[in-house]
Scaffold this motif. Structure first.
Motif, PDB file in Angstrom:
ATOM      1  N   GLY A  10      39.238  39.224  51.997  1.00  0.00           N
ATOM      2  CA  GLY A  10      39.281  38.280  53.121  1.00  0.00           C
ATOM      3  C   GLY A  10      38.255  38.425  54.217  1.00  0.00           C
ATOM      4  N   SER A  16      36.168  37.978  61.152  1.00  0.00           N
ATOM      5  CA  SER A  16      37.339  38.195  60.294  1.00  0.00           C
ATOM      6  C   SER A  16      37.966  39.550  60.571  1.00  0.00           C
ATOM      7  CB  SER A  16      36.938  38.191  58.811  1.00  0.00           C
ATOM      8  OG  SER A  16      36.360  36.975  58.442  1.00  0.00           O
ATOM      9  N   ILE A  17      39.293  39.573  60.554  1.00  0.00           N
ATOM     10  CA  ILE A  17      39.992  40.848  60.741  1.00  0.00           C
ATOM     11  C   ILE A  17      39.583  41.809  59.603  1.00  0.00           C
ATOM     12  CG2 ILE A  17      42.262  41.957  60.863  1.00  0.00           C
ATOM     13  CD1 ILE A  17      43.292  39.222  62.054  1.00  0.00           C
ATOM     14  N   ASN A  36      36.504  38.256  47.892  1.00  0.00           N
ATOM     15  CA  ASN A  36      36.862  36.998  48.542  1.00  0.00           C
ATOM     16  C   ASN A  36      36.787  35.898  47.481  1.00  0.00           C
ATOM     17  OD1 ASN A  36      37.496  35.075  50.545  1.00  0.00           O
ATOM     18  ND2 ASN A  36      36.265  36.165  52.066  1.00  0.00           N
ATOM     19  N   ALA A  62      42.387  34.617  44.895  1.00  0.00           N
ATOM     20  CA  ALA A  62      43.614  35.431  44.941  1.00  0.00           C
ATOM     21  C   ALA A  62      44.827  34.698  44.373  1.00  0.00           C
ATOM     22  CB  ALA A  62      43.892  35.903  46.358  1.00  0.00           C
ATOM     23  N   SER A  89      44.096  39.983  53.352  1.00  0.00           N
ATOM     24  CA  SER A  89      43.829  39.339  54.652  1.00  0.00           C
ATOM     25  C   SER A  89      43.395  37.906  54.362  1.00  0.00           C
ATOM     26  CB  SER A  89      42.732  40.139  55.369  1.00  0.00           C
ATOM     27  OG  SER A  89      42.516  39.638  56.664  1.00  0.00           O
ATOM     28  N   ILE A  90      44.346  37.147  53.833  1.00  0.00           N
ATOM     29  CA  ILE A  90      44.064  35.832  53.237  1.00  0.00           C
ATOM     30  C   ILE A  90      45.031  34.795  53.791  1.00  0.00           C
ATOM     31  CG2 ILE A  90      44.129  34.527  51.064  1.00  0.00           C
ATOM     32  CD1 ILE A  90      43.513  37.198  49.598  1.00  0.00           C
ATOM     33  N   SER A 144      50.331  39.219  58.929  1.00  0.00           N
ATOM     34  CA  SER A 144      51.282  38.143  59.178  1.00  0.00           C
ATOM     35  C   SER A 144      51.210  37.694  60.634  1.00  0.00           C
ATOM     36  CB  SER A 144      52.692  38.611  58.811  1.00  0.00           C
ATOM     37  OG  SER A 144      53.559  37.501  58.749  1.00  0.00           O
ATOM     38  N   LYS A 162      54.179  32.588  56.019  1.00  0.00           N
ATOM     39  CA  LYS A 162      54.294  33.946  56.570  1.00  0.00           C
ATOM     40  C   LYS A 162      55.694  34.526  56.353  1.00  0.00           C
ATOM     41  CE  LYS A 162      50.081  34.539  58.084  1.00  0.00           C
ATOM     42  NZ  LYS A 162      49.145  35.242  57.180  1.00  0.00           N
ATOM     43  N   THR A 192      44.229  35.875  67.181  1.00  0.00           N
ATOM     44  CA  THR A 192      42.911  36.515  67.143  1.00  0.00           C
ATOM     45  C   THR A 192      41.862  35.446  66.873  1.00  0.00           C
ATOM     46  OG1 THR A 192      44.084  38.360  66.075  1.00  0.00           O
ATOM     47  CG2 THR A 192      41.695  38.492  66.091  1.00  0.00           C
ATOM     48  N   THR A 194      39.374  33.992  65.101  1.00  0.00           N
ATOM     49  CA  THR A 194      38.680  34.033  63.802  1.00  0.00           C
ATOM     50  C   THR A 194      38.643  32.607  63.259  1.00  0.00           C
ATOM     51  OG1 THR A 194      40.741  34.256  62.591  1.00  0.00           O
ATOM     52  CG2 THR A 194      39.700  36.314  63.289  1.00  0.00           C
ATOM     53  N   ALA A 196      40.214  31.401  60.583  1.00  0.00           N
ATOM     54  CA  ALA A 196      41.581  30.951  60.274  1.00  0.00           C
ATOM     55  C   ALA A 196      42.369  30.722  61.563  1.00  0.00           C
ATOM     56  CB  ALA A 196      42.299  31.969  59.394  1.00  0.00           C
TER      57      ALA A 196
HETATM   58  P1  NAI Z   1      39.471  34.443  58.288  1.00  0.00           P
HETATM   59  O1  NAI Z   1      39.316  32.974  58.162  1.00  0.00           O
HETATM   60  O2  NAI Z   1      38.287  35.231  58.687  1.00  0.00           O
HETATM   61  O3  NAI Z   1      40.079  35.055  56.925  1.00  0.00           O
HETATM   62  C1  NAI Z   1      40.843  34.312  56.003  1.00  0.00           C
HETATM   63  C2  NAI Z   1      40.291  34.656  54.636  1.00  0.00           C
HETATM   64  O4  NAI Z   1      41.074  34.115  53.565  1.00  0.00           O
HETATM   65  C3  NAI Z   1      38.851  34.131  54.427  1.00  0.00           C
HETATM   66  O5  NAI Z   1      37.977  35.211  54.148  1.00  0.00           O
HETATM   67  C4  NAI Z   1      38.998  33.211  53.237  1.00  0.00           C
HETATM   68  O6  NAI Z   1      37.825  33.110  52.445  1.00  0.00           O
HETATM   69  C5  NAI Z   1      40.159  33.882  52.508  1.00  0.00           C
HETATM   70  N1  NAI Z   1      40.721  33.013  51.459  1.00  0.00           N
HETATM   71  C6  NAI Z   1      41.136  31.717  51.587  1.00  0.00           C
HETATM   72  N2  NAI Z   1      41.539  31.265  50.386  1.00  0.00           N
HETATM   73  C7  NAI Z   1      41.406  32.297  49.495  1.00  0.00           C
HETATM   74  C8  NAI Z   1      41.670  32.443  48.101  1.00  0.00           C
HETATM   75  N3  NAI Z   1      42.167  31.432  47.361  1.00  0.00           N
HETATM   76  N4  NAI Z   1      41.401  33.631  47.509  1.00  0.00           N
HETATM   77  C9  NAI Z   1      40.901  34.671  48.220  1.00  0.00           C
HETATM   78  N5  NAI Z   1      40.634  34.580  49.546  1.00  0.00           N
HETATM   79  C10 NAI Z   1      40.887  33.411  50.169  1.00  0.00           C
HETATM   80  O7  NAI Z   1      40.649  34.641  59.367  1.00  0.00           O
HETATM   81  P2  NAI Z   1      41.543  35.910  59.808  1.00  0.00           P
HETATM   82  O8  NAI Z   1      42.164  35.500  61.089  1.00  0.00           O
HETATM   83  O9  NAI Z   1      40.752  37.155  59.733  1.00  0.00           O
HETATM   84  O10 NAI Z   1      42.704  35.896  58.732  1.00  0.00           O
HETATM   85  C11 NAI Z   1      43.110  37.021  58.003  1.00  0.00           C
HETATM   86  C12 NAI Z   1      44.626  37.100  57.922  1.00  0.00           C
HETATM   87  O11 NAI Z   1      45.153  37.389  59.217  1.00  0.00           O
HETATM   88  C13 NAI Z   1      45.300  35.812  57.455  1.00  0.00           C
HETATM   89  O12 NAI Z   1      46.398  36.138  56.620  1.00  0.00           O
HETATM   90  C14 NAI Z   1      45.807  35.242  58.774  1.00  0.00           C
HETATM   91  O13 NAI Z   1      46.881  34.352  58.595  1.00  0.00           O
HETATM   92  C15 NAI Z   1      46.235  36.529  59.464  1.00  0.00           C
HETATM   93  N6  NAI Z   1      46.475  36.415  60.902  1.00  0.00           N
HETATM   94  C16 NAI Z   1      45.532  35.858  61.714  1.00  0.00           C
HETATM   95  C17 NAI Z   1      45.779  35.694  63.065  1.00  0.00           C
HETATM   96  C18 NAI Z   1      44.784  35.010  63.924  1.00  0.00           C
HETATM   97  O14 NAI Z   1      45.158  34.561  65.025  1.00  0.00           O
HETATM   98  N7  NAI Z   1      43.528  34.932  63.534  1.00  0.00           N
HETATM   99  C19 NAI Z   1      47.050  36.141  63.672  1.00  0.00           C
HETATM  100  C20 NAI Z   1      47.960  36.751  62.744  1.00  0.00           C
HETATM  101  C21 NAI Z   1      47.671  36.871  61.408  1.00  0.00           C
END
Ligand code: NAI
Length: 268
Positions: A10, A16-17, A36, A62, A89-90, A144, A162, A192, A194, A196
């Motif tokens: 992810g 990205s986290i 990814n 994934a 982290s998806i 989550s 989630k 956060t 990012t 997403a």
């Molecule tokens: P991000 O957009 O950087 O990361 C999301 C990732 O999921 C991307 O790298 C994307 O390519 C990947 N992805 C999407 N479809 C996919 C697939 N079919 N197969 C493999 N990878 C796939 O955003 P972030 O925020 O770093 O998200 C990471 C996790 O953290 C997610 O689960 C998000 O829900 C969670 N999260 C984020 C928060 C926020 O406010 N940003 C708060 C709490 C949780």
């Protein structure tokens, strides 16, 4: 983390986290493989991260058991055997992306939301379980959000994803614990900034609201990465099947003085 080996899913760009987690893990002495979705490999900047982390990038959707099986096989080749940790982290919701409200969901997209954002966690774990790709006392994490427990209307169908994600950690945590003492947890992270995160309508408002509610303020991506490293380390060996709030205290708040002041200010 010295000598530990893992897969990080992810990392799309430097916000990205997963990007921060990858850097922290390597900084603490771990060796990693990055993964990814194929489309993200084309659009994102993962190769920059790979160079910094001395890591190979192996594409995998994934939601595909075939892709995941290939990924684990390759990662075990690279690292000379089973792994110690995995970060999921998806997340992605076509309904959120296309502004479909929860009261008018497109059900094909809803199924995609659940498949990509929740069921993929089951697949990531099941593929590892069946290949015996994780060592005893290994650690698997997913990220989550508190919309799994409480209503955040704009979070839309991601809330359902989630809730399922957290349930999968409890359910699979039992089986993997019995089989290999592998622990499975979710970390419920503050809003956060990012790709997403900012895709959710009104993100700035609930980012600021959460920040004002939390006595410690919102936890940022670097702090989340530190927590992930702790959960991958041997210091958290007996923590499993949990949803761990990493949110500056937000989840236990009712109202804060800051928020009272904000509301009063509006009323005047
Ligand atoms: P991000 O957009 O950087 O990361 C999301 C990732 O999921 C991307 O790298 C994307 O390519 C990947 N992805 C999407 N479809 C996919 C697939 N079919 N197969 C493999 N990878 C796939 O955003 P972030 O925020 O770093 O998200 C990471 C996790 O953290 C997610 O689960 C998000 O829900 C969670 N999260 C984020 C928060 C926020 O406010 N940003 C708060 C709490 C949780």
């Amino acid at each position: 983390m010295q000598g530990k080996k893992g897969i990080i899913f992810g990392a799309l760009d430097e916000n990205s986290i997963a990007w921060k987690v990858a850097l922290q893990c390597v900084g603490e002495g771990a060796a990693i493989t990055l993964s990814n979705a194929p489309i993200a490999l084309r659009m994102g900047k993962i190769n920059e991260l790979a160079a910094q982390c001395n890591a190979e990038v192996v594409g995998a959707d994934a939601t595909s058991m075939e892709d995941l099986t290939r990924l684990y096989q390759r990662a075990m080749e690279i690292h000379g055997g089973p792994l110690d940790f995995v970060l999921h982290s998806i997340g992605m919701s076509p309904n959120v992306r296309k502004n479909k409200p929860y009261t008018d969901l497109n059900y094909e997209w809803y199924a995609k939301t659940l498949d990509i954002s929740a069921v993929s966690f089951h697949k990531v774990i099941q593929a590892a379980y069946q290949l015996d790709a994780i060592k005893d006392w290994g650690s698997i994490l997913a990220l989550s959000y508190i919309a799994a427990q409480r209503n955040f209307p704009n979070y839309n169908d991601m809330a359902d994803a989630k809730a399922t994600l957290e349930s999968i950690a409890r359910s699979f945590g039992y089986h993997y614990g019995v089989k290999r003492h592998v622990r499975v947890n979710t970390i419920s992270q503050s809003p956060t900034k990012t790709t997403a995160g900012t895709g959710v309508a009104g993100f700035d408002v609930f980012y600021n609201f959460a920040d004002s509610m939390s006595p410690l303020g919102n936890a940022d991506a670097e702090a989340c990465a530190n927590y992930c490293v702790m959960m991958f380390s041997d210091w958290s060996r007996y923590v499993t099947m949990q949803n761990l709030f990493h949110d500056g205290g937000y989840s236990n708040m009712g109202i804060s003085e800051k928020v009272i002041e904000m509301i009063k200010g509006k009323g005047e």
